[in-house]
Design a protein around this motif. Structure first.
Motif, PDB file in Angstrom:
ATOM      1  N   MET A   1       8.574   4.969 -23.389  1.00  0.00           N
ATOM      2  CA  MET A   1       8.405   5.923 -22.321  1.00  0.00           C
ATOM      3  C   MET A   1       9.645   6.795 -22.228  1.00  0.00           C
ATOM      4  O   MET A   1      10.764   6.320 -22.329  1.00  0.00           O
ATOM      5  CB  MET A   1       8.207   5.155 -20.994  1.00  0.00           C
ATOM      6  CG  MET A   1       7.931   6.034 -19.847  1.00  0.00           C
ATOM      7  SD  MET A   1       7.865   5.005 -18.363  1.00  0.00           S
ATOM      8  CE  MET A   1       7.987   6.260 -17.176  1.00  0.00           C
ATOM      9  N   SER A   2       9.433   8.050 -22.079  1.00  0.00           N
ATOM     10  CA  SER A   2      10.563   8.977 -21.978  1.00  0.00           C
ATOM     11  C   SER A   2      10.705   9.466 -20.549  1.00  0.00           C
ATOM     12  O   SER A   2       9.750   9.429 -19.784  1.00  0.00           O
ATOM     13  CB  SER A   2      10.348  10.146 -22.931  1.00  0.00           C
ATOM     14  OG  SER A   2       9.228  10.851 -22.514  1.00  0.00           O
ATOM     15  N   VAL A   3      11.902   9.877 -20.245  1.00  0.00           N
ATOM     16  CA  VAL A   3      12.173  10.377 -18.873  1.00  0.00           C
ATOM     17  C   VAL A   3      12.584  11.849 -18.970  1.00  0.00           C
ATOM     18  O   VAL A   3      13.381  12.208 -19.832  1.00  0.00           O
ATOM     19  CB  VAL A   3      13.311   9.576 -18.201  1.00  0.00           C
ATOM     20  CG1 VAL A   3      13.558  10.076 -16.777  1.00  0.00           C
ATOM     21  CG2 VAL A   3      12.997   8.114 -18.197  1.00  0.00           C
ATOM     22  N   ARG A   4      12.095  12.585 -18.083  1.00  0.00           N
ATOM     23  CA  ARG A   4      12.508  14.000 -18.048  1.00  0.00           C
ATOM     24  C   ARG A   4      13.281  14.257 -16.755  1.00  0.00           C
ATOM     25  O   ARG A   4      12.806  13.892 -15.678  1.00  0.00           O
ATOM     26  CB  ARG A   4      11.279  14.895 -18.109  1.00  0.00           C
ATOM     27  CG  ARG A   4      11.638  16.351 -18.062  1.00  0.00           C
ATOM     28  CD  ARG A   4      10.434  17.232 -18.210  1.00  0.00           C
ATOM     29  NE  ARG A   4      10.004  17.217 -19.627  1.00  0.00           N
ATOM     30  CZ  ARG A   4       8.881  17.794 -20.051  1.00  0.00           C
ATOM     31  NH1 ARG A   4       8.089  18.397 -19.181  1.00  0.00           N
ATOM     32  NH2 ARG A   4       8.531  17.738 -21.311  1.00  0.00           N
ATOM     33  N   TYR A   5      14.434  14.812 -16.889  1.00  0.00           N
ATOM     34  CA  TYR A   5      15.270  15.127 -15.718  1.00  0.00           C
ATOM     35  C   TYR A   5      15.418  16.627 -15.556  1.00  0.00           C
ATOM     36  O   TYR A   5      15.469  17.363 -16.545  1.00  0.00           O
ATOM     37  CB  TYR A   5      16.670  14.519 -15.860  1.00  0.00           C
ATOM     38  CG  TYR A   5      16.649  13.011 -15.945  1.00  0.00           C
ATOM     39  CD1 TYR A   5      16.554  12.262 -14.772  1.00  0.00           C
ATOM     40  CD2 TYR A   5      16.758  12.351 -17.163  1.00  0.00           C
ATOM     41  CE1 TYR A   5      16.549  10.871 -14.861  1.00  0.00           C
ATOM     42  CE2 TYR A   5      16.751  10.981 -17.240  1.00  0.00           C
ATOM     43  CZ  TYR A   5      16.642  10.251 -16.082  1.00  0.00           C
ATOM     44  OH  TYR A   5      16.618   8.893 -16.173  1.00  0.00           O
ATOM     45  N   ARG A   6      15.578  16.991 -14.342  1.00  0.00           N
ATOM     46  CA  ARG A   6      15.955  18.380 -14.082  1.00  0.00           C
ATOM     47  C   ARG A   6      17.376  18.340 -13.550  1.00  0.00           C
ATOM     48  O   ARG A   6      17.644  17.764 -12.496  1.00  0.00           O
ATOM     49  CB  ARG A   6      15.001  19.004 -13.055  1.00  0.00           C
ATOM     50  CG  ARG A   6      15.254  20.471 -12.821  1.00  0.00           C
ATOM     51  CD  ARG A   6      14.305  20.984 -11.747  1.00  0.00           C
ATOM     52  NE  ARG A   6      14.640  22.360 -11.396  1.00  0.00           N
ATOM     53  CZ  ARG A   6      14.116  23.408 -11.978  1.00  0.00           C
ATOM     54  NH1 ARG A   6      13.221  23.268 -12.933  1.00  0.00           N
ATOM     55  NH2 ARG A   6      14.486  24.603 -11.601  1.00  0.00           N
ATOM     56  N   VAL A   7      18.243  18.898 -14.251  1.00  0.00           N
ATOM     57  CA  VAL A   7      19.664  18.818 -13.894  1.00  0.00           C
ATOM     58  C   VAL A   7      20.173  20.216 -13.538  1.00  0.00           C
ATOM     59  O   VAL A   7      19.957  21.172 -14.280  1.00  0.00           O
ATOM     60  CB  VAL A   7      20.490  18.252 -15.071  1.00  0.00           C
ATOM     61  CG1 VAL A   7      21.949  18.092 -14.668  1.00  0.00           C
ATOM     62  CG2 VAL A   7      19.909  16.941 -15.542  1.00  0.00           C
ATOM     63  N   THR A   8      20.830  20.269 -12.408  1.00  0.00           N
ATOM     64  CA  THR A   8      21.408  21.569 -11.999  1.00  0.00           C
ATOM     65  C   THR A   8      22.907  21.522 -12.217  1.00  0.00           C
ATOM     66  O   THR A   8      23.597  20.727 -11.582  1.00  0.00           O
ATOM     67  CB  THR A   8      21.126  21.837 -10.508  1.00  0.00           C
ATOM     68  OG1 THR A   8      19.714  21.722 -10.297  1.00  0.00           O
ATOM     69  CG2 THR A   8      21.606  23.205 -10.083  1.00  0.00           C
ATOM     70  N   PRO A   9      23.413  22.287 -13.131  1.00  0.00           N
ATOM     71  CA  PRO A   9      24.859  22.286 -13.340  1.00  0.00           C
ATOM     72  C   PRO A   9      25.600  22.844 -12.137  1.00  0.00           C
ATOM     73  O   PRO A   9      25.057  23.640 -11.374  1.00  0.00           O
ATOM     74  CB  PRO A   9      25.050  23.182 -14.553  1.00  0.00           C
ATOM     75  CG  PRO A   9      23.719  23.663 -14.938  1.00  0.00           C
ATOM     76  CD  PRO A   9      22.719  23.214 -13.976  1.00  0.00           C
ATOM     77  N   ARG A  10      26.812  22.338 -11.989  1.00  0.00           N
ATOM     78  CA  ARG A  10      27.607  22.834 -10.851  1.00  0.00           C
ATOM     79  C   ARG A  10      27.941  24.315 -11.030  1.00  0.00           C
ATOM     80  O   ARG A  10      28.026  25.081 -10.090  1.00  0.00           O
ATOM     81  CB  ARG A  10      28.903  22.056 -10.731  1.00  0.00           C
ATOM     82  CG  ARG A  10      28.685  20.698 -10.156  1.00  0.00           C
ATOM     83  CD  ARG A  10      29.997  20.013  -9.900  1.00  0.00           C
ATOM     84  NE  ARG A  10      29.762  18.635  -9.522  1.00  0.00           N
ATOM     85  CZ  ARG A  10      30.707  17.790  -9.230  1.00  0.00           C
ATOM     86  NH1 ARG A  10      31.961  18.172  -9.282  1.00  0.00           N
ATOM     87  NH2 ARG A  10      30.409  16.550  -8.907  1.00  0.00           N
ATOM     88  N   ILE A  11      28.162  24.604 -12.290  1.00  0.00           N
ATOM     89  CA  ILE A  11      28.445  26.011 -12.558  1.00  0.00           C
ATOM     90  C   ILE A  11      27.134  26.672 -12.901  1.00  0.00           C
ATOM     91  O   ILE A  11      26.436  26.252 -13.829  1.00  0.00           O
ATOM     92  CB  ILE A  11      29.439  26.159 -13.729  1.00  0.00           C
ATOM     93  CG1 ILE A  11      30.749  25.462 -13.389  1.00  0.00           C
ATOM     94  CG2 ILE A  11      29.663  27.626 -14.055  1.00  0.00           C
ATOM     95  CD1 ILE A  11      31.704  25.382 -14.535  1.00  0.00           C
ATOM     96  N   LYS A  12      26.827  27.647 -12.150  1.00  0.00           N
ATOM     97  CA  LYS A  12      25.563  28.343 -12.404  1.00  0.00           C
ATOM     98  C   LYS A  12      25.676  29.813 -12.006  1.00  0.00           C
ATOM     99  O   LYS A  12      26.646  30.234 -11.377  1.00  0.00           O
ATOM    100  CB  LYS A  12      24.439  27.661 -11.622  1.00  0.00           C
ATOM    101  CG  LYS A  12      24.652  27.690 -10.134  1.00  0.00           C
ATOM    102  CD  LYS A  12      23.521  27.028  -9.389  1.00  0.00           C
ATOM    103  CE  LYS A  12      23.776  27.109  -7.891  1.00  0.00           C
ATOM    104  NZ  LYS A  12      22.701  26.513  -7.120  1.00  0.00           N
TER     105      LYS A  12
END
Lengths: 144, 70
Positions: A1-12
């Motif tokens: 099973m794979s996991v998908r993350y949504r990551v928000t970088p601090r620098i954007k």
């Protein structure tokens, strides 16, 4: 099973916030009945002690904080134009003051011109009066 | 005896000019139109004839004087 993350970088890259549109300056025009550039210039000199170096028919002057453009219109009279965010009561009053002074100077100008021309032609000025309505009446004797 | 011929020029506060020829009977009063235009440096735009215009002209009036002024 794979996991998908949504990551928000601090620098954007920040999303631009919608800004209200800047108010645009508009050009306002005050029509006058002034026709003579020479007299308009003399009027401005008398009222505001302004020197006008330009010899063009259309010219610009700065009175107080206002930049006024004197532009000859198609009907042969000067328009006073100015740029502002809103219609200015002060400029409107100024235009009235200029036109009023111009009219007073116009009477004086014609009076002097008539007298000079009459003298040149050898006409005898018999009487000179000022009426209640401030009209100047010149009576010349044509018999002489 | 020639009548007293007079030119009356009125300049109002706004620079409007009216001119009147007095003492000249008959249509010869119109001979002064050119003189008026020269004095005021303008053009006659309107005219109102007075009763003198319709009176009989006095032929003894000296009109040579006018030609000297035009």
């Amino acid at each position: 099973m794979s996991v998908r993350y949504r990551v928000t970088p601090r620098i954007k890259i920040a999303r631009p916030k919608p800004r209200p549109p800047r108010p645009q300056k508009k050009v306002f025009t005050v029509s006058t009945k002034m026709t003579s550039r020479e007299l308009v210039v003399k009027t401005l000199q008398k009222l505001y002690n302004i020197e006008i170096n330009s010899t063009n028919e259309d010219f610009e002057v700065k009175v107080d904080s206002y930049r006024l453009e004197f532009e000859m219109s198609k009907d042969g009279c000067y328009d006073i134009r100015y740029s502002s965010f809103n219609w200015s009561k002060a400029v409107d009053e100024m235009a009235k003051e200029i036109e009023s002074e111009y009219r007073g100077m116009l009477q004086d100008y014609i009076y002097n011109a008539v007298k000079a021309k009459a003298e040149e032609k050898g006409l005898a000025l018999e009487q000179e009066t000022v009426q209640k309505n401030q009209a100047i009446v010149l009576t010349f004797n044509l018999n002489g | 005896m020639a009548s007293q011929r007079k030119l009356v020029i009125s300049i109002d506060k706004e620079g409007n000019v009216t001119a009147e020829i007095n003492g000249v009977k008959g249509p010869s009063c119109k001979d002064y139109e050119k003189l008026i235009e020269q004095l005021v440096d303008g053009m006659i735009t309107d005219e109102t004839l007075t009763s003198e215009f319709y009176e009989q002209e006095n032929k003894n009036d000296d009109s040579t004087n006018l030609s000297n002024k035009l």
